[in-house]
Design a protein around this motif. Structure first.
Motif, PDB file in Angstrom:
ATOM      1  N   VAL A  44       0.844  -1.186   0.000  1.00  0.00           N
ATOM      2  CA  VAL A  44       0.000   0.000   0.000  1.00  0.00           C
ATOM      3  C   VAL A  44       0.885   1.243   0.000  1.00  0.00           C
ATOM      4  O   VAL A  44       1.808   1.356   0.789  1.00  0.00           O
ATOM      5  N   HIS A  56      -4.258   7.988   0.452  1.00  0.00           N
ATOM      6  CA  HIS A  56      -4.053   6.652  -0.112  1.00  0.00           C
ATOM      7  C   HIS A  56      -3.782   6.810  -1.612  1.00  0.00           C
ATOM      8  O   HIS A  56      -4.521   7.482  -2.313  1.00  0.00           O
ATOM      9  N   ASP A  59      -2.961   0.341  -3.820  1.00  0.00           N
ATOM     10  CA  ASP A  59      -2.647  -0.894  -3.102  1.00  0.00           C
ATOM     11  C   ASP A  59      -2.451  -2.035  -4.089  1.00  0.00           C
ATOM     12  O   ASP A  59      -2.647  -3.195  -3.781  1.00  0.00           O
TER      13      ASP A  59
END
Length: 85
Positions: A44, A56, A59
């Motif tokens: 990730v 984020h 991933d």
């Protein structure tokens, strides 16, 4: 900062090592926040946004995707930083 992080910084990493350094820096800077999310693993990728929040990025199990997506996310952050000047 962990010794592993400091050593990697000294190497002026690029490519996948730069992706790994980014992860280590986030783990060092936000240990409590990252430990709360048990699904985290080294596949990730995250960045720290201009507001200090964790973003984020990807991933994907493909390391090449991490390099590509991190480069795109960093370009976006750089553009936002230029607008804030």
């Amino acid at each position: 900062m962990r010794p592993e992080t400091a050593e990697l910084i000294k190497q002026s990493p690029t490519g996948l090592n730069l992706v790994h350094l980014n992860r280590l820096l986030l783990e060092d800077a936000y240990p409590l926040e990252l430990s709360r999310n048990q699904r985290m693993d080294r596949r990730v990728s995250f960045l720290i946004g201009l507001d200090g929040k964790i973003i984020h990025v990807t991933d994907s199990p493909d390391p090449a995707v991490h390099v590509k997506e991190l480069a795109a996310a960093m370009a976006t952050l750089k553009g936002k930083a230029s607008l804030n000047r």
